[in-house]
Design a protein around this motif. Structure first.
Motif, PDB file in Angstrom:
ATOM      1  N   GLY A  67       9.194 -10.932   5.126  1.00 54.70           N
ATOM      2  CA  GLY A  67       8.139 -10.239   4.405  1.00 54.70           C
ATOM      3  C   GLY A  67       8.137 -10.654   2.950  1.00 54.70           C
ATOM      4  O   GLY A  67       9.187 -10.777   2.321  1.00 54.70           O
ATOM      5  N   CYS A  69       7.786 -10.310  -0.946  1.00 57.17           N
ATOM      6  CA  CYS A  69       8.037  -9.256  -1.932  1.00 57.17           C
ATOM      7  C   CYS A  69       8.369  -9.889  -3.279  1.00 57.17           C
ATOM      8  O   CYS A  69       8.552 -11.095  -3.382  1.00 57.17           O
ATOM      9  CB  CYS A  69       9.147  -8.320  -1.469  1.00 57.17           C
ATOM     10  SG  CYS A  69      10.729  -9.117  -1.231  1.00 57.17           S
ATOM     11  N   ASN A 120       4.401  -7.466   1.159  1.00 61.59           N
ATOM     12  CA  ASN A 120       4.511  -6.924   2.518  1.00 61.59           C
ATOM     13  C   ASN A 120       3.773  -7.729   3.572  1.00 61.59           C
ATOM     14  O   ASN A 120       3.666  -7.285   4.709  1.00 61.59           O
ATOM     15  CB  ASN A 120       4.076  -5.457   2.574  1.00 61.59           C
ATOM     16  CG  ASN A 120       4.912  -4.611   1.651  1.00 61.59           C
ATOM     17  OD1 ASN A 120       6.134  -4.755   1.597  1.00 61.59           O
ATOM     18  ND2 ASN A 120       4.265  -3.749   0.890  1.00 61.59           N
ATOM     19  N   THR A 121       3.298  -8.930   3.230  1.00 58.88           N
ATOM     20  CA  THR A 121       2.722  -9.809   4.241  1.00 58.88           C
ATOM     21  C   THR A 121       3.854 -10.353   5.103  1.00 58.88           C
ATOM     22  O   THR A 121       4.891 -10.755   4.592  1.00 58.88           O
ATOM     23  CB  THR A 121       1.967 -10.985   3.573  1.00 58.88           C
ATOM     24  OG1 THR A 121       0.888 -10.460   2.795  1.00 58.88           O
ATOM     25  CG2 THR A 121       1.442 -11.968   4.599  1.00 58.88           C
ATOM     26  N   PRO A 143      -0.560  -7.111   5.168  1.00 59.81           N
ATOM     27  CA  PRO A 143      -0.056  -5.750   5.365  1.00 59.81           C
ATOM     28  C   PRO A 143      -1.067  -4.842   6.038  1.00 59.81           C
ATOM     29  O   PRO A 143      -0.687  -3.963   6.819  1.00 59.81           O
ATOM     30  CB  PRO A 143       0.279  -5.264   3.953  1.00 59.81           C
ATOM     31  CG  PRO A 143      -0.242  -6.272   3.016  1.00 59.81           C
ATOM     32  CD  PRO A 143      -0.544  -7.519   3.778  1.00 59.81           C
ATOM     33  N   GLN A 144      -2.355  -5.067   5.821  1.00 61.84           N
ATOM     34  CA  GLN A 144      -3.359  -4.237   6.474  1.00 61.84           C
ATOM     35  C   GLN A 144      -3.568  -4.630   7.926  1.00 61.84           C
ATOM     36  O   GLN A 144      -4.064  -3.842   8.715  1.00 61.84           O
ATOM     37  CB  GLN A 144      -4.681  -4.286   5.706  1.00 61.84           C
ATOM     38  CG  GLN A 144      -5.424  -5.602   5.780  1.00 61.84           C
ATOM     39  CD  GLN A 144      -4.889  -6.694   4.874  1.00 61.84           C
ATOM     40  OE1 GLN A 144      -3.920  -6.516   4.138  1.00 61.84           O
ATOM     41  NE2 GLN A 144      -5.501  -7.863   4.925  1.00 61.84           N
TER      42      GLN A 144
END
Length: 158
Positions: A67, A69, A120-121, A143-144
């Motif tokens: 992820g 960050c 957060n991808t 993230p969505q």
């Protein structure tokens, strides 16, 4: 600045990698580990690490997901030094002075890729062995777009 951390979204990494990376460790692609591999090397858990494992800088383990960050300058310097020392201890670099620029280059490649993504991808890597060497491709889930249900194993204790 951005980099990626390993993620364990379920227990599958424990089963597929010889050395699974714990969640939360800084990660890079780690394709360097496979630079001299042939088809004969692609067996069992080694094949899985080759096919889709990210490399954890702290433990040298592999993870299926990382992820994106933020990373601070002191953290970045620490992972550079850790990776450089790994190159000396495990990959034949003659000394830290020779290994450090190579470690910086490996980490900078990952940082450059991560800068294109939101925090957060989730990132995934796929590798194939070609006549020219190792070819890597990357996929992402914003993230969505990524829900835990898309990756977690659900079951019952009964």
């Amino acid at each position: 600045m951005k980099l990626a951390r390993t993620l364990q979204l379920d227990i599958s990494d424990e089963n597929v990698f010889e050395k699974p990376a714990p969640s939360g460790e800084w990660a890079i692609s780690g394709g360097f580990e496979f630079s001299n591999w042939t088809e004969a090397d692609l067996k069992g858990k080694a094949r899985q690490a080759f096919s889709n494992g990210w490399y954890s800088i702290e433990s040298g383990g592999r993870a299926s997901f990382v992820g994106v960050c933020n990373i601070t300058e002191p953290e970045l310097e620490q992972v550079r030094r850790t990776l450089a020392q790994t190159f000396v201890d495990h990959y034949g670099a003659p000394d830290i002075d020779a290994a450090y620029p190579v470690a910086c280059e490996e980490i900078d490649q990952m940082r450059n890729m991560c800068e294109d993504f939101e925090d957060n991808t989730l990132l995934m890597v796929s590798r194939t062995l070609t006549e020219l060497g190792v070819e890597e491709t990357y996929r992402s889930r914003g993230p969505q777009d990524a829900s835990l249900e898309a990756f977690a194993v659900h079951g019952s204790v009964d």
